[in-house]
Design a protein around this motif. Structure first.
Motif, PDB file in Angstrom:
ATOM      1  N   MET A 138       0.853  -1.178   0.000  1.00 35.18           N
ATOM      2  CA  MET A 138       0.000   0.000   0.000  1.00 35.18           C
ATOM      3  C   MET A 138       0.896   1.238   0.000  1.00 35.18           C
ATOM      4  SD  MET A 138      -2.957   1.125   2.765  1.00 35.18           S
ATOM      5  CE  MET A 138      -4.003  -0.281   2.516  1.00 35.18           C
ATOM      6  N   THR A 139       0.555   2.217  -0.815  1.00 37.46           N
ATOM      7  CA  THR A 139       1.341   3.446  -0.879  1.00 37.46           C
ATOM      8  C   THR A 139       1.098   4.288   0.374  1.00 37.46           C
ATOM      9  OG1 THR A 139      -0.375   4.784  -1.928  1.00 37.46           O
ATOM     10  CG2 THR A 139       1.056   3.489  -3.401  1.00 37.46           C
ATOM     11  N   ALA A 140       1.984   5.243   0.606  1.00 33.25           N
ATOM     12  CA  ALA A 140       1.833   6.132   1.759  1.00 33.25           C
ATOM     13  C   ALA A 140       0.524   6.920   1.660  1.00 33.25           C
ATOM     14  CB  ALA A 140       3.030   7.069   1.857  1.00 33.25           C
ATOM     15  N   PHE A 141       0.162   7.366   0.453  1.00 37.56           N
ATOM     16  CA  PHE A 141      -1.073   8.125   0.298  1.00 37.56           C
ATOM     17  C   PHE A 141      -2.291   7.240   0.576  1.00 37.56           C
ATOM     18  CE2 PHE A 141      -4.432  10.245  -2.318  1.00 37.56           C
ATOM     19  CZ  PHE A 141      -4.540  11.389  -1.542  1.00 37.56           C
ATOM     20  N   ALA A 142      -2.262   5.994   0.110  1.00 35.13           N
ATOM     21  CA  ALA A 142      -3.366   5.065   0.374  1.00 35.13           C
ATOM     22  C   ALA A 142      -3.494   4.816   1.879  1.00 35.13           C
ATOM     23  CB  ALA A 142      -3.157   3.756  -0.375  1.00 35.13           C
ATOM     24  N   GLU A 143      -2.376   4.696   2.574  1.00 34.35           N
ATOM     25  CA  GLU A 143      -2.412   4.521   4.028  1.00 34.35           C
ATOM     26  C   GLU A 143      -2.999   5.761   4.703  1.00 34.35           C
ATOM     27  OE1 GLU A 143       1.389   3.296   5.601  1.00 34.35           O
ATOM     28  OE2 GLU A 143       1.555   1.693   4.118  1.00 34.35           O
ATOM     29  N   THR A 144      -2.619   6.940   4.212  1.00 37.58           N
ATOM     30  CA  THR A 144      -3.181   8.186   4.750  1.00 37.58           C
ATOM     31  C   THR A 144      -4.684   8.207   4.563  1.00 37.58           C
ATOM     32  OG1 THR A 144      -1.139   9.423   4.396  1.00 37.58           O
ATOM     33  CG2 THR A 144      -3.166  10.709   4.491  1.00 37.58           C
ATOM     34  N   LEU A 145      -5.161   7.864   3.377  1.00 33.81           N
ATOM     35  CA  LEU A 145      -6.597   7.846   3.112  1.00 33.81           C
ATOM     36  C   LEU A 145      -7.320   6.850   4.015  1.00 33.81           C
ATOM     37  CD1 LEU A 145      -6.672   8.066  -0.780  1.00 33.81           C
ATOM     38  CD2 LEU A 145      -7.226   9.876   0.861  1.00 33.81           C
ATOM     39  N   ALA A 146      -6.732   5.682   4.202  1.00 27.89           N
ATOM     40  CA  ALA A 146      -7.347   4.673   5.070  1.00 27.89           C
ATOM     41  C   ALA A 146      -7.495   5.207   6.499  1.00 27.89           C
ATOM     42  CB  ALA A 146      -6.528   3.386   5.050  1.00 27.89           C
ATOM     43  N   ARG A 147      -6.490   5.903   6.976  1.00 28.28           N
ATOM     44  CA  ARG A 147      -6.561   6.479   8.331  1.00 28.28           C
ATOM     45  C   ARG A 147      -7.587   7.606   8.394  1.00 28.28           C
ATOM     46  NH1 ARG A 147      -1.527   8.050  11.046  1.00 28.28           N
ATOM     47  NH2 ARG A 147      -2.827   7.842  12.867  1.00 28.28           N
ATOM     48  N   ILE A 148      -7.643   8.441   7.345  1.00 30.86           N
ATOM     49  CA  ILE A 148      -8.628   9.526   7.334  1.00 30.86           C
ATOM     50  C   ILE A 148     -10.047   8.959   7.382  1.00 30.86           C
ATOM     51  CG2 ILE A 148      -9.634  11.342   5.877  1.00 30.86           C
ATOM     52  CD1 ILE A 148      -6.718  11.940   4.952  1.00 30.86           C
ATOM     53  N   MET A 149     -10.299   7.871   6.663  1.00 29.32           N
ATOM     54  CA  MET A 149     -11.639   7.277   6.592  1.00 29.32           C
ATOM     55  C   MET A 149     -12.028   6.527   7.862  1.00 29.32           C
ATOM     56  SD  MET A 149     -12.014   5.871   2.695  1.00 29.32           S
ATOM     57  CE  MET A 149     -10.392   5.154   2.534  1.00 29.32           C
ATOM     58  N   ASP A 150     -11.050   6.117   8.637  1.00 29.61           N
ATOM     59  CA  ASP A 150     -11.304   5.278   9.812  1.00 29.61           C
ATOM     60  C   ASP A 150     -11.981   6.092  10.921  1.00 29.61           C
ATOM     61  OD1 ASP A 150     -11.242   3.623  12.030  1.00 29.61           O
ATOM     62  OD2 ASP A 150      -9.124   3.090  11.798  1.00 29.61           O
TER      63      ASP A 150
ATOM     64  N   LEU B 155      -3.888  14.857   9.026  1.00 27.85           N
ATOM     65  CA  LEU B 155      -3.390  14.075   7.888  1.00 27.85           C
ATOM     66  C   LEU B 155      -3.695  14.793   6.576  1.00 27.85           C
ATOM     67  CD1 LEU B 155      -4.415  10.543   9.151  1.00 27.85           C
ATOM     68  CD2 LEU B 155      -2.065  11.323   8.737  1.00 27.85           C
ATOM     69  N   CYS B 156      -4.878  15.385   6.475  1.00 29.63           N
ATOM     70  CA  CYS B 156      -5.202  16.182   5.285  1.00 29.63           C
ATOM     71  C   CYS B 156      -4.221  17.348   5.161  1.00 29.63           C
ATOM     72  CB  CYS B 156      -6.625  16.720   5.375  1.00 29.63           C
ATOM     73  SG  CYS B 156      -7.903  15.473   5.240  1.00 29.63           S
ATOM     74  N   ASN B 157      -3.963  18.016   6.269  1.00 25.14           N
ATOM     75  CA  ASN B 157      -3.030  19.145   6.295  1.00 25.14           C
ATOM     76  C   ASN B 157      -1.678  18.746   5.713  1.00 25.14           C
ATOM     77  OD1 ASN B 157      -1.702  21.594   7.014  1.00 25.14           O
ATOM     78  ND2 ASN B 157      -1.163  20.733   8.995  1.00 25.14           N
ATOM     79  N   GLY B 158      -1.213  17.551   6.051  1.00 23.83           N
ATOM     80  CA  GLY B 158       0.097  17.103   5.600  1.00 23.83           C
ATOM     81  C   GLY B 158       0.143  16.581   4.180  1.00 23.83           C
ATOM     82  N   ALA B 159      -1.008  16.423   3.551  1.00 24.84           N
ATOM     83  CA  ALA B 159      -1.054  15.789   2.233  1.00 24.84           C
ATOM     84  C   ALA B 159      -0.755  16.731   1.075  1.00 24.84           C
ATOM     85  CB  ALA B 159      -2.419  15.137   2.022  1.00 24.84           C
ATOM     86  N   ILE B 160      -0.978  18.028   1.267  1.00 29.16           N
ATOM     87  CA  ILE B 160      -0.731  19.022   0.226  1.00 29.16           C
ATOM     88  C   ILE B 160       0.072  20.155   0.860  1.00 29.16           C
ATOM     89  CG2 ILE B 160      -1.783  20.705  -1.356  1.00 29.16           C
ATOM     90  CD1 ILE B 160      -4.259  18.894  -1.469  1.00 29.16           C
ATOM     91  N   PRO B 161       1.235  20.515   0.301  1.00 22.90           N
ATOM     92  CA  PRO B 161       2.036  21.590   0.901  1.00 22.90           C
ATOM     93  C   PRO B 161       1.227  22.885   1.029  1.00 22.90           C
ATOM     94  CG  PRO B 161       3.302  20.446  -0.784  1.00 22.90           C
ATOM     95  CD  PRO B 161       1.880  19.946  -0.888  1.00 22.90           C
TER      96      PRO B 161
END
Length: 154
Positions: A1-13, A24-30
Motif C-alpha cells: 500500500m502506498t503512503a497516500f493510500a495509508e493516509t486515506l485509510a486512516r482519514i476514513m477510519d 493528515l489532510c493538512n500534511g497531504a498538500i504543501p
C-alpha cells in the motif's frame, strides 16, 4: 500500500480522532495554512473545526457565506475553488487582509460532500507557487475520504 493510500485509510477510519484525520489532510498538500470547516446549510454559514494556525485562525466561530460568489461556487454548486494572487484571495475571503498579511496568496477550497450534500470544506492556502490541478484532485480525494468517515463535523 502506498503512503497516500495509508493516509486515506486512516482519514476514513472513524476510530481515528477527527483532529488527527484533519491533520493528515493538512500534511497531504504543501501549504502555509490549512483549515477545515463545517457547513451549516440552513444559515449558509461555515464554522472552523480545525486550523493549522490556531493563534491566528482559532477553532470556533462562524462566517456567513449567504449571497457570496464563493458560497455559491463552493457550497451550492459544490465546485472546488482554485485561486492565485491577491485579487482571488480578496474575492474569496472577507478577512483577505489578514491572509495576505501572512504572505498567503494561493488558495484551494474543496467541498466535503456526503449523500450529495455539502457538509463542510477543507481549505489550503500558501505563498509561492499556485495550487495545481493535481493538487486540486488530491484535495477532492481527501474530502471524499473525510465524507466517508461518517462523523465529519460531529
Amino acid at each position: 500500500m502506498t503512503a497516500f493510500a495509508e493516509t486515506l485509510a486512516r482519514i476514513m477510519d472513524p476510530a481515528v480522532a477527527q483532529d488527527e484525520a484533519l491533520a493528515l489532510c493538512n500534511g497531504a498538500i504543501p501549504n502555509g495554512l490549512f483549515t477545515a470547516m463545517r457547513f451549516h446549510a440552513d444559515a449558509m454559514e461555515v464554522e472552523r473545526l480545525f486550523s493549522s494556525m490556531p493563534d491566528v485562525y482559532p477553532v470556533s466561530g462562524r462566517k456567513p457565506k449567504r449571497d457570496t460568489e464563493w458560497g455559491t461556487k463552493v457550497l451550492v454548486q459544490r465546485r472546488p475553488n482554485l485561486g492565485s494572487g491577491p485579487d482571488d484571495i480578496a474575492w474569496a475571503f472577507s478577512d483577505h487582509e489578514t491572509i495576505l498579511g501572512l504572505g498567503l496568496t494561493e488558495v484551494l477550497n474543496v467541498p466535503v460532500i456526503r449523500a450529495d450534500q455539502v457538509i463542510g470544506t477543507i481549505n489550503f492556502l500558501r505563498g509561492g507557487a499556485p495550487f495545481t490541478e493535481d493538487e486540486a484532485a488530491t484535495g477532492q480525494i481527501l474530502a471524499a475520504a473525510l465524507a466517508l468517515r461518517g462523523t465529519y463535523g460531529a
